[in-house]
Design an enzyme around this catalytic site. Sequence first.
Site, short mmCIF file in Angstrom:
data_model
loop_
_atom_site.label_atom_id
_atom_site.label_comp_id
_atom_site.label_asym_id
_atom_site.label_seq_id
_atom_site.Cartn_x
_atom_site.Cartn_y
_atom_site.Cartn_z
N GLY A 200 9.57 -0.84 5.20
CA GLY A 200 9.65 0.24 4.22
C GLY A 200 8.46 1.17 4.20
O GLY A 200 8.36 2.03 3.34
N ASP B 208 -2.78 -1.99 9.89
CA ASP B 208 -2.75 -1.97 8.41
C ASP B 208 -3.24 -3.28 7.79
O ASP B 208 -3.39 -3.36 6.57
CB ASP B 208 -1.32 -1.72 7.91
CG ASP B 208 -0.86 -0.28 8.14
OD1 ASP B 208 -1.69 0.56 8.54
OD2 ASP B 208 0.34 -0.01 7.94
N LYS C 62 0.84 -1.20 0.00
CA LYS C 62 0.00 0.00 0.00
C LYS C 62 0.87 1.24 0.00
O LYS C 62 2.03 1.22 0.44
CB LYS C 62 -0.95 0.04 1.20
CG LYS C 62 -0.29 0.00 2.59
CD LYS C 62 0.12 1.34 3.16
CE LYS C 62 0.84 1.18 4.49
NZ LYS C 62 1.62 2.32 4.92
N GLY D 143 4.67 -6.57 6.02
CA GLY D 143 4.34 -7.57 7.04
C GLY D 143 2.84 -7.75 7.15
O GLY D 143 2.34 -8.87 7.27
N SER D 144 2.11 -6.65 7.09
CA SER D 144 0.65 -6.71 7.14
C SER D 144 0.12 -7.51 5.95
O SER D 144 -0.83 -8.30 6.09
CB SER D 144 0.06 -5.30 7.10
OG SER D 144 0.55 -4.54 8.17
N MET E 295 5.40 0.22 3.54
CA MET E 295 4.47 -0.23 2.50
C MET E 295 3.61 -1.40 2.99
O MET E 295 2.96 -2.07 2.19
CB MET E 295 5.22 -0.60 1.23
CG MET E 295 5.96 0.60 0.62
SD MET E 295 6.56 0.28 -1.02
CE MET E 295 5.05 0.40 -1.98
N ALA E 296 3.61 -1.63 4.29
CA ALA E 296 2.77 -2.64 4.93
C ALA E 296 3.04 -4.06 4.44
O ALA E 296 2.13 -4.85 4.26
CB ALA E 296 1.29 -2.29 4.75
P1 ATP Z 1 3.84 -0.44 7.91
O1 ATP Z 1 3.86 0.19 6.56
O2 ATP Z 1 2.60 -1.28 8.15
O3 ATP Z 1 4.14 0.50 9.03
P2 ATP Z 1 6.38 -1.55 7.22
O4 ATP Z 1 6.11 -1.86 5.79
O5 ATP Z 1 7.14 -0.31 7.54
O6 ATP Z 1 5.00 -1.53 7.99
P3 ATP Z 1 7.03 -4.27 7.61
O7 ATP Z 1 7.76 -4.68 6.38
O8 ATP Z 1 5.63 -4.68 7.75
O9 ATP Z 1 7.15 -2.71 7.86
O10 ATP Z 1 7.91 -4.83 8.83
C1 ATP Z 1 8.06 -4.22 10.08
C2 ATP Z 1 8.76 -5.23 11.00
O11 ATP Z 1 7.86 -6.30 11.23
C3 ATP Z 1 9.98 -5.88 10.38
O12 ATP Z 1 11.16 -5.18 10.67
C4 ATP Z 1 9.98 -7.27 10.97
O13 ATP Z 1 10.79 -7.32 12.12
C5 ATP Z 1 8.55 -7.53 11.39
N1 ATP Z 1 7.82 -8.55 10.59
C6 ATP Z 1 6.98 -9.46 11.08
N2 ATP Z 1 6.46 -10.22 10.11
C7 ATP Z 1 6.97 -9.78 8.97
C8 ATP Z 1 6.80 -10.19 7.61
N3 ATP Z 1 6.00 -11.20 7.25
N4 ATP Z 1 7.45 -9.48 6.68
C9 ATP Z 1 8.24 -8.45 7.04
N5 ATP Z 1 8.46 -8.06 8.29
C10 ATP Z 1 7.84 -8.71 9.26
#
Ligand code: ATP
Length: 313
Positions: A114, A153, A26, A119-120, A116-117
Amino acid sequence: MNGATGTSGATGVTGVTGVTVRVPAKVNAQLAVGAARPDGFHDLANVFLAVSLYDEVTATPADRLTVTCEGPDADKVPLDATNLAARAATLLAARHGLSPDVHLHIAKAIPVAGGMAGGSADGAGALLACDALWGLGTPRDALLEICAELGSDVPFSLVGGAALGVGRGERLTELPVAGPFHWVFAVADGGLSTPAVYGEFDRLAEDVDVPEPVASPALLEALRTGDTTALAGALANDLQAPALSLRPSLAATLAAGTEAGALAALVSGSGPTTAFLVKDAESADQVARALRASGTCRATHTATSPAPGATVL
Ligand code: ATP
């Protein structure tokens, strides 16, 4: 439809050997952040837009819960019970009185940490994949409840398209959206922790009267009509200032994209990925090339929106 993608000899309760689900990343077209609440969370007006950059989660039967991951950022993904895909499988199994005996494989294209959600996306993907593998047919509302429990998210990763999230961002209303909108994403070296960016938001907002977060009518109209120029003028992210404060080098990435002809440049969510809205596919290629040549990012992705939510392949 359930794809027979698994390599395990065992089969799920449905007789299917594996289920693969594709889930989008996203971008926040608007992220309006209110003052910190007494519980530490922030009220948001969060306009999510799904983009055509996808992770794929494959669930196959196993004798215990295991997670594997492939992709350029695979080494940064936890493979234990904290992985959002594993947590999703555990919550779904518990709800149905089952043991989460499943192998989850994540083919990861979405940048890790990053904004971009990613993990979500994997949480929503695993939920749908396990639901299909185990033949549960969990109602959509119940799946969305589990998503909200996993993180603010996650419900949007299931739904896709465009949506307004209020509360902590998890109470979703789907939005009408035309398109296509063309994007370039610049991936930065290293991640930014979302809680750290909110912490910096609070620090910067200490002596400021933070307004109630509300969705911009101009932005919602631009999405509805598919007007790229209007959308470029309405994009807004209240986490951009704290993300830039923690990672000043992102300013050079934003400038490089704007100089190369992007209509708008912003930090994606909590960053450090930066997002560039461009006129068309040709402009996307040109801006992506210029960003890579600028040496201000690690990699680029081009994508369009809206994109569908989690989908069984
Ligand atoms: P958002 O945009 O929702 O704030 P994000 O994209 O910045 O999240 P994610 O890639 O979702 O961040 O990862 C945040 C942290 O979650 C990672 O540093 C990792 O430790 C943890 N994590 C748990 N499950 C996952 C997964 N399936 N993929 C990536 N990171 C994960």
